[in-house]
Every structure is written in structure tokens, then in C-alpha cells.
Design a protein around this motif. Sequence first.
Motif, PDB file in Angstrom:
ATOM      1  N   LEU A  40       0.884  -1.268  -0.134  1.00  0.00           N
ATOM      2  CA  LEU A  40       0.179   0.128   0.270  1.00  0.00           C
ATOM      3  C   LEU A  40       0.748   0.938  -0.280  1.00  0.00           C
ATOM      4  O   LEU A  40       1.476   1.328   0.758  1.00  0.00           O
ATOM      5  CB  LEU A  40      -0.968   0.222   1.084  1.00  0.00           C
ATOM      6  N   HIS A  41       0.998   2.461  -0.666  1.00  0.00           N
ATOM      7  CA  HIS A  41       0.801   3.522  -1.184  1.00  0.00           C
ATOM      8  C   HIS A  41       0.364   5.247  -1.077  1.00  0.00           C
ATOM      9  O   HIS A  41      -0.384   4.711  -1.951  1.00  0.00           O
ATOM     10  CB  HIS A  41       2.196   2.938  -2.246  1.00  0.00           C
ATOM     11  N   LEU A  42       0.941   5.891  -0.147  1.00  0.00           N
ATOM     12  CA  LEU A  42      -0.100   6.832   0.707  1.00  0.00           C
ATOM     13  C   LEU A  42       0.063   7.615  -1.216  1.00  0.00           C
ATOM     14  O   LEU A  42       1.102   7.590  -1.394  1.00  0.00           O
ATOM     15  CB  LEU A  42       0.646   7.722   0.910  1.00  0.00           C
ATOM     16  N   GLY A  43      -0.789   7.611  -1.591  1.00  0.00           N
ATOM     17  CA  GLY A  43      -0.943   9.048  -2.822  1.00  0.00           C
ATOM     18  C   GLY A  43      -0.292  10.855  -2.227  1.00  0.00           C
ATOM     19  O   GLY A  43       0.167  10.849  -1.041  1.00  0.00           O
ATOM     20  N   GLN A  44      -0.598  11.287  -3.404  1.00  0.00           N
ATOM     21  CA  GLN A  44       0.594  12.603  -3.161  1.00  0.00           C
ATOM     22  C   GLN A  44      -0.362  12.906  -2.231  1.00  0.00           C
ATOM     23  O   GLN A  44      -1.549  13.330  -2.151  1.00  0.00           O
ATOM     24  CB  GLN A  44       0.577  13.516  -4.846  1.00  0.00           C
ATOM     25  N   GLN A  45      -0.003  14.313  -1.709  1.00  0.00           N
ATOM     26  CA  GLN A  45       0.135  15.033  -0.635  1.00  0.00           C
ATOM     27  C   GLN A  45      -1.731  16.552  -1.196  1.00  0.00           C
ATOM     28  O   GLN A  45      -0.942  17.094  -2.097  1.00  0.00           O
ATOM     29  CB  GLN A  45       0.643  16.421   0.206  1.00  0.00           C
ATOM     30  N   GLU A  46      -2.043  16.073  -0.643  1.00  0.00           N
ATOM     31  CA  GLU A  46      -3.555  17.641  -0.886  1.00  0.00           C
ATOM     32  C   GLU A  46      -4.357  18.510   0.490  1.00  0.00           C
ATOM     33  O   GLU A  46      -4.429  18.045   1.132  1.00  0.00           O
ATOM     34  CB  GLU A  46      -4.442  17.054  -1.763  1.00  0.00           C
ATOM     35  N   THR A  47      -4.414  19.698   0.258  1.00  0.00           N
ATOM     36  CA  THR A  47      -4.829  20.644   1.853  1.00  0.00           C
ATOM     37  C   THR A  47      -6.299  20.767   1.214  1.00  0.00           C
ATOM     38  O   THR A  47      -6.581  20.694   0.058  1.00  0.00           O
ATOM     39  CB  THR A  47      -3.438  21.848   1.725  1.00  0.00           C
ATOM     40  N   GLN A  48      -6.772  20.054   2.862  1.00  0.00           N
ATOM     41  CA  GLN A  48      -7.866  20.008   2.390  1.00  0.00           C
ATOM     42  C   GLN A  48      -8.128  21.042   3.560  1.00  0.00           C
ATOM     43  O   GLN A  48      -7.717  21.072   4.699  1.00  0.00           O
ATOM     44  CB  GLN A  48      -8.272  18.981   2.952  1.00  0.00           C
ATOM     45  N   ARG A  49      -8.984  22.437   3.609  1.00  0.00           N
ATOM     46  CA  ARG A  49     -10.195  23.054   4.497  1.00  0.00           C
ATOM     47  C   ARG A  49     -11.507  23.008   4.126  1.00  0.00           C
ATOM     48  O   ARG A  49     -12.081  23.192   3.656  1.00  0.00           O
ATOM     49  CB  ARG A  49      -9.969  24.357   4.196  1.00  0.00           C
ATOM     50  N   ASP A  50     -11.557  22.028   5.894  1.00  0.00           N
ATOM     51  CA  ASP A  50     -13.170  22.271   6.047  1.00  0.00           C
ATOM     52  C   ASP A  50     -14.015  22.900   6.409  1.00  0.00           C
ATOM     53  O   ASP A  50     -13.718  23.295   8.188  1.00  0.00           O
ATOM     54  CB  ASP A  50     -12.799  20.437   6.788  1.00  0.00           C
ATOM     55  N   VAL A  51     -14.796  23.595   6.527  1.00  0.00           N
ATOM     56  CA  VAL A  51     -15.666  24.460   7.263  1.00  0.00           C
ATOM     57  C   VAL A  51     -16.591  23.750   7.901  1.00  0.00           C
ATOM     58  O   VAL A  51     -17.479  23.553   6.238  1.00  0.00           O
ATOM     59  CB  VAL A  51     -15.544  25.759   6.647  1.00  0.00           C
ATOM     60  N   TYR A  52     -17.172  24.200   8.435  1.00  0.00           N
ATOM     61  CA  TYR A  52     -18.054  23.650   9.226  1.00  0.00           C
ATOM     62  C   TYR A  52     -19.263  24.578  10.388  1.00  0.00           C
ATOM     63  O   TYR A  52     -19.101  25.545  10.417  1.00  0.00           O
ATOM     64  CB  TYR A  52     -18.170  22.551  10.388  1.00  0.00           C
ATOM     65  N   TYR A  53     -20.666  24.501   9.512  1.00  0.00           N
ATOM     66  CA  TYR A  53     -21.544  24.572  10.488  1.00  0.00           C
ATOM     67  C   TYR A  53     -22.903  23.774  10.526  1.00  0.00           C
ATOM     68  O   TYR A  53     -22.806  22.986  10.849  1.00  0.00           O
ATOM     69  CB  TYR A  53     -22.788  25.279   9.371  1.00  0.00           C
ATOM     70  N   LYS A  54     -23.453  24.038  11.768  1.00  0.00           N
ATOM     71  CA  LYS A  54     -24.496  23.576  12.622  1.00  0.00           C
ATOM     72  C   LYS A  54     -25.845  24.643  13.125  1.00  0.00           C
ATOM     73  O   LYS A  54     -25.456  25.875  12.793  1.00  0.00           O
ATOM     74  CB  LYS A  54     -23.295  23.653  14.437  1.00  0.00           C
ATOM     75  N   GLU A  55     -26.222  24.675  13.425  1.00  0.00           N
ATOM     76  CA  GLU A  55     -28.042  25.307  13.681  1.00  0.00           C
ATOM     77  C   GLU A  55     -27.213  26.562  15.103  1.00  0.00           C
ATOM     78  O   GLU A  55     -26.570  26.032  15.713  1.00  0.00           O
ATOM     79  CB  GLU A  55     -28.765  24.778  14.654  1.00  0.00           C
ATOM     80  N   ARG A  56     -27.852  27.470  14.501  1.00  0.00           N
ATOM     81  CA  ARG A  56     -27.993  28.729  15.446  1.00  0.00           C
ATOM     82  C   ARG A  56     -27.395  28.831  17.045  1.00  0.00           C
ATOM     83  O   ARG A  56     -29.095  27.724  16.844  1.00  0.00           O
ATOM     84  CB  ARG A  56     -28.802  30.038  15.500  1.00  0.00           C
ATOM     85  N   GLY A  57     -27.051  28.708  17.985  1.00  0.00           N
ATOM     86  CA  GLY A  57     -27.352  28.239  19.273  1.00  0.00           C
ATOM     87  C   GLY A  57     -27.418  27.089  19.375  1.00  0.00           C
ATOM     88  O   GLY A  57     -26.943  26.581  20.902  1.00  0.00           O
ATOM     89  N   PHE A  58     -26.494  25.755  18.959  1.00  0.00           N
ATOM     90  CA  PHE A  58     -26.144  25.152  19.566  1.00  0.00           C
ATOM     91  C   PHE A  58     -24.671  24.670  20.545  1.00  0.00           C
ATOM     92  O   PHE A  58     -24.827  23.685  20.778  1.00  0.00           O
ATOM     93  CB  PHE A  58     -25.196  24.407  17.945  1.00  0.00           C
ATOM     94  N   ARG A  59     -24.661  25.742  20.425  1.00  0.00           N
ATOM     95  CA  ARG A  59     -22.894  25.505  21.426  1.00  0.00           C
ATOM     96  C   ARG A  59     -24.049  25.398  22.999  1.00  0.00           C
ATOM     97  O   ARG A  59     -23.421  25.306  24.059  1.00  0.00           O
ATOM     98  CB  ARG A  59     -22.126  26.400  21.779  1.00  0.00           C
ATOM     99  N   GLU A  60     -25.094  25.686  23.260  1.00  0.00           N
ATOM    100  CA  GLU A  60     -25.767  25.491  24.490  1.00  0.00           C
ATOM    101  C   GLU A  60     -26.754  24.634  24.884  1.00  0.00           C
ATOM    102  O   GLU A  60     -26.774  23.989  25.563  1.00  0.00           O
ATOM    103  CB  GLU A  60     -26.889  27.434  24.053  1.00  0.00           C
ATOM    104  N   ASN A  61     -26.186  23.303  23.578  1.00  0.00           N
ATOM    105  CA  ASN A  61     -27.510  22.329  24.213  1.00  0.00           C
ATOM    106  C   ASN A  61     -25.655  20.696  23.542  1.00  0.00           C
ATOM    107  O   ASN A  61     -24.862  21.067  23.230  1.00  0.00           O
ATOM    108  CB  ASN A  61     -28.245  22.093  22.574  1.00  0.00           C
ATOM    109  N   VAL A  62     -26.010  19.600  24.644  1.00  0.00           N
ATOM    110  CA  VAL A  62     -25.479  18.927  24.682  1.00  0.00           C
ATOM    111  C   VAL A  62     -26.180  17.877  23.001  1.00  0.00           C
ATOM    112  O   VAL A  62     -27.095  17.715  22.401  1.00  0.00           O
ATOM    113  CB  VAL A  62     -26.080  18.034  25.566  1.00  0.00           C
ATOM    114  N   GLN A  63     -24.781  17.705  22.183  1.00  0.00           N
ATOM    115  CA  GLN A  63     -25.057  17.185  20.905  1.00  0.00           C
ATOM    116  C   GLN A  63     -24.830  16.015  20.416  1.00  0.00           C
ATOM    117  O   GLN A  63     -24.388  15.170  21.295  1.00  0.00           O
ATOM    118  CB  GLN A  63     -23.887  17.701  20.296  1.00  0.00           C
ATOM    119  N   GLY A  64     -26.311  15.561  20.358  1.00  0.00           N
ATOM    120  CA  GLY A  64     -26.414  13.746  20.591  1.00  0.00           C
ATOM    121  C   GLY A  64     -26.647  13.011  19.022  1.00  0.00           C
ATOM    122  O   GLY A  64     -26.585  13.602  18.540  1.00  0.00           O
TER     123      GLY A  64
END
Length: 184
Positions: free
Chosen positions: A26-50
Motif C-alpha cells: 500500500l502506497h499513500l498518494g500525493q499530499q493534498e491540502t483540504q480546508r473543511d468549514v463546518y456549520y451547525k444550527e444557530r445556538g448549538f453551543r448551548e445544547n448537548v449534541q447527540g
Amino acid sequence: MEVESKVLLSSDEVDAIVLRLAALGLHLGQQETQRDVYYKERGFRENVQGPGSYLVRLRYKESGTILNMKRLTESDGTWEENETRVDDGQIVEEIVRAIGAEKAVTVTKVRRQCLRDDLEIIIDEVEGMGIFLELAIETVDEPEKARDRINLFLAELEIDPSRIELRGYPTILLEQQGVRFSVK
């Protein structure tokens, strides 16, 4: 559904893992830079995520932009997942914000990967977090079998099971910011 496991590696371990992979053909491929931008519902920080909680992700990479939705299941390291390519990630981000979501976290990484059948083998250098070996399998209805296959491959690489991390990068970062998660 995606089943995944991660292991934090030291820089010395990365070389050893690459050699073990090569010994398995098994041989790993070339390096690739990834930028992942995540969104959640407004106010999520106040609630337990399950189970049922979701993340919307825009992944920017050289080969294009991908829109993804991940939803927590009752099993650590297992997500319901849907994704599609999009032409303009910036427009998608504007739409996501317009319908009430807020930016949760951004994860930037340099990724190298290969496949062994349907097992994704990934080495990620994640900004601010370190270097991780990630193993992932997409499955429709057999997450337990996928988890067993991942664990067998980790054993093949001589990785101690106590080092396995089942949380995704955004979950780890959000927990560091005080967001609470529970799979129960």
C-alpha cells in the motif's frame, strides 16, 4: 454511513506506518491540502449534541469543493453521511448562513491516502492538532463489520487499541471549546 477510527501519531511513528503500509503493498498518494468549514444550527453551543445532531461541511480542495452533511448516530465513530460536489462553495456557505446556521469550526489539513479494497487509509497532518492515521469504511447497513475490519487492520499495523480515537476532528475541536457531545 461512515465508520472511522483515528490514532494520533508522533512524527517518528509516521515513517514506521508508511513502511508497514509499503510492506503490505500500500502506497499513500500525493499530499493534498483540504480546508473543511463546518456549520451547525444557530445556538448549538448551548445544547448537548447527540444522535441526530448534524454538521454541514464545505470541503475545499484542489480537485473541487464538496458539500457534506454528517449526522451523529448512537455509535461513537459512526456517522450518517451524504455528500455532493458543488460548483461554488462560497455561495453554498452564504445559503447555509442565510437559513440560520452558524460557523462551528474550520479544520485545515494536509492529507495523503490510499485504499485497500473499501478501507480508506489516510494520514492527516491537522493544523493545531497533530498527525493522525485515519481508517474509514463507507457501509450501508453493517457498521459492526466495518468496525471489526478497521480494528483488524489497526492490529495488522501493530497499533495498540487503547490509542484509538473515535471522535472526528470537528468534534474534538468543538469539545475543546466547551461543546458537549453524547451518543446516548
